[in-house]
Write a protein that holds these residues in place. Structure first.
Motif, mmCIF file in Angstrom:
data_model
loop_
_atom_site.group_PDB
_atom_site.id
_atom_site.type_symbol
_atom_site.label_atom_id
_atom_site.label_comp_id
_atom_site.label_asym_id
_atom_site.label_seq_id
_atom_site.Cartn_x
_atom_site.Cartn_y
_atom_site.Cartn_z
ATOM 1 N N TYR A 56 39.480 45.704 38.178
ATOM 2 C CA TYR A 56 38.235 44.918 38.320
ATOM 3 C C TYR A 56 38.464 43.547 38.965
ATOM 4 C CZ TYR A 56 33.732 42.886 36.781
ATOM 5 O OH TYR A 56 32.490 42.308 36.735
ATOM 6 N N ASP A 57 39.531 42.865 38.534
ATOM 7 C CA ASP A 57 39.731 41.455 38.906
ATOM 8 C C ASP A 57 39.989 41.288 40.407
ATOM 9 O OD1 ASP A 57 39.921 38.764 38.467
ATOM 10 O OD2 ASP A 57 41.993 38.799 37.743
ATOM 11 N N LYS A 94 38.152 41.818 42.927
ATOM 12 C CA LYS A 94 37.584 42.838 43.822
ATOM 13 C C LYS A 94 36.211 42.399 44.335
ATOM 14 C CE LYS A 94 40.910 45.894 43.244
ATOM 15 N NZ LYS A 94 41.847 45.104 42.455
ATOM 16 N N GLU A 135 32.181 42.259 45.114
ATOM 17 C CA GLU A 135 31.086 42.402 44.136
ATOM 18 C C GLU A 135 30.527 43.825 44.084
ATOM 19 O OE1 GLU A 135 26.692 40.644 43.309
ATOM 20 O OE2 GLU A 135 28.136 39.195 44.086
ATOM 21 N N LYS A 186 32.862 45.948 42.078
ATOM 22 C CA LYS A 186 32.739 45.636 40.637
ATOM 23 C C LYS A 186 31.475 46.276 40.065
ATOM 24 C CE LYS A 186 35.067 41.124 40.562
ATOM 25 N NZ LYS A 186 34.830 39.683 40.527
ATOM 26 N N TYR A 215 34.583 47.662 29.956
ATOM 27 C CA TYR A 215 34.911 46.312 30.450
ATOM 28 C C TYR A 215 34.432 45.242 29.459
ATOM 29 C CZ TYR A 215 36.390 48.383 34.801
ATOM 30 O OH TYR A 215 37.091 49.116 35.723
ATOM 31 N N LEU A 272 33.864 35.467 34.648
ATOM 32 C CA LEU A 272 33.680 36.882 35.032
ATOM 33 C C LEU A 272 32.376 37.442 34.453
ATOM 34 C CD1 LEU A 272 37.216 38.565 34.580
ATOM 35 C CD2 LEU A 272 36.002 38.171 36.731
ATOM 36 N N MET A 323 28.932 38.510 36.449
ATOM 37 C CA MET A 323 28.385 39.858 36.252
ATOM 38 C C MET A 323 26.906 39.823 35.841
ATOM 39 S SD MET A 323 29.709 42.252 33.156
ATOM 40 C CE MET A 323 28.585 41.935 31.829
#
Length: 453
Positions: free
Chosen positions: A40-41, A43, A45, A48, A59, A82, A86
């Motif tokens: 995930y990190d 990456k 948008e 994600k 997650y 994060l 999101m």
């Protein structure tokens, strides 16, 4: 608090490199957690978003466990950034925190704790995230669902704990902001969402929060202050549905301030929320009478003449106009007089010089140990408006003339000295009416002593 931490942005925090492998080595995150974070990190948008659509709750579990188990500030900030990223992209993702597959996770606890523990970046993000999670929770019949968890071996933070904790933090921010320019706007922004919750309304009133909103109701000049004003008025509107809050609003300077905002605002959304609030308050306590005295009927007519596009606003203006007309009909002349005196703004409305008004209502002045008369005398000390002072002197002379014991009562209440001072006032209208009042006082005294002799 160091300002660099206070001014951190989400983008700046997300540029950091966090040593996730080190955390796995020290068993602070699991192997699965590490895999998910690597995937995930850093990456794009859209990638994600795909991961969250496929495996969102997993997650959330990782993010919450890091906030629960790791206390290093840079890492806590990073995970909050994060989550903030999101949820900013799609606020409905807050529903993921309530997914049944992570019912054993106490998703509220870390954010509630971080409200009080961290720097401003941590506090602000925790508040924003927590408010969104609360708003998107599944509503249960008893209203006390906890993160989708029905029962668990360990104690899970309940929604009631969260709402009370949030209200406590928000009131603290309004009293003594953690950040000089963002503390209050952040608190008001969250309240504008959270006051839809019955428990938040009752906790906010119990925490004496209503009075903290009143100073923020004032005409806005900048775009930033306009948004703060709008959200403050939104809070007042939500509180206008709650009886205990209305009692607080009635004893504050809320009404004149709301009316000033409408007079000074061209922003349709601000005018709408204030007019809807006034419509709610119209039939509560003495609000209707105060609205009449503050000139709201004329203001509503002026507003109706403007070209508004919002149908809700036009309908509310019509309803408010009708309600005010009914109120004017119902108000007795003494009620109107009382409102005028209590507001401290006197003018030459017809009743002041109407003999019938004084004859019919003279005994009403005795209510509550001559409360209205005492206020009238206080106005002589406190008002700086010449018209108000002139009318107050005239009304005292009317009371002396029409009440059988008028001279004695006015003298006992120490009005004579105050009126005497006004005989030297620079305004001719004030001196003329002060003189009339003194003549009636002294004429009576001399006439009485002449009779006794």
């Amino acid at each position: 608090m160091p300002m660099d931490q206070a001014e951190l942005s989400t983008d700046e925090v997300l540029r950091r490199d966090i040593p996730w492998e080190t955390y796995m080595t020290t068993k602070l995150i699991t192997g699965t957690g590490l895999q998910l974070l690597r995937r995930y990190d850093k990456k794009p948008e859209n990638y994600k978003a795909q991961l969250l659509d496929e495996d969102g709750p997993a997650y959330i579990r990782v993010f919450v466990s890091i906030l629960r188990d790791i206390f290093k500030e840079e890492t806590v900030e990073y995970v909050l950034a994060l989550i903030d990223e999101m949820l900013s992209a799609n606020p409905k993702r807050a529903k993921l925190f309530h997914d049944k597959s992570i019912a054993d996770v106490d998703a509220y606890e870390p954010f509630l704790r971080l409200l009080w523990k961290g720097n401003w970046f941590i506090q602000e993000k925790s508040c924003k995230i927590l408010s969104l999670i609360v708003s998107e929770r599944p509503k249960s019949r008893d209203g006390a669902i906890a993160n989708g968890a029905s029962k668990s071996k360990k104690e899970i933070t309940t929604i009631n704990d969260v709402l009370k904790g949030l209200v406590e933090w928000l009131c603290t921010q309004l009293r003594k902001p953690s950040h000089p320019s963002r503390g209050i706007p952040t608190a008001i922004n969250c309240l504008a969402t959270l006051l839809k919750e019955p428990l938040v309304r009752s906790s906010f009133v119990q925490a004496d929060g209503v009075k903290l909103l009143i100073p923020l109701i004032s005409p806005a000049s900048t775009q930033q202050s306009m948004q703060l004003l709008y959200e403050t008025c939104l809070c007042i509107w939500l509180l206008s549905y709650y009886e205990p809050a209305i009692e607080y609003l009635a004893t504050s300077r809320c009404l004149p301030r709301l009316i000033d905002v409408v007079k000074g605002s061209t922003k349709e959304k601000v005018v709408r929320v204030v007019i809807l609030t006034l419509k709610n308050l119209l039939h509560k306590g003495t609000f209707g009478a105060q609205m009449v005295d503050l000139g709201l009927p004329q203001l509503v007519q002026n507003l109706k003449a403007q070209a508004w596009s919002d149908e809700d606003l036009l309908e509310a203006l019509n309803q408010l106009e009708e309600g005010l007309k009914d109120n004017i009909k119902k108000l007795s002349s003494f009620d109107k007089y009382k409102q005028e005196v209590l507001l401290g703004h006197l003018d030459w409305s017809p009743m002041h010089k109407d003999p019938i008004f004084w004859r019919d209502n003279i005994t009403n002045f005795e209510e509550h140990d001559f409360q209205i008369l005492r206020v009238l005398i206080t106005i002589l000390d406190t008002s700086t408006d010449p018209r108000t002072l002139a009318v107050a002197c005239y009304d005292l002379s009317q009371f002396i003339q029409y009440h059988p014991a008028g001279r004695v009562i006015v003298t006992d209440l120490k009005a004579k000295e105050r009126v005497m001072k006004l005989m030297n006032h620079e305004n001719a209208e004030v001196t003329k009416n002060a003189l009339l009042c003194i003549q009636r006082l002294f004429l009576g005294a001399k006439y009485a002593s002449f009779l006794q002799a």
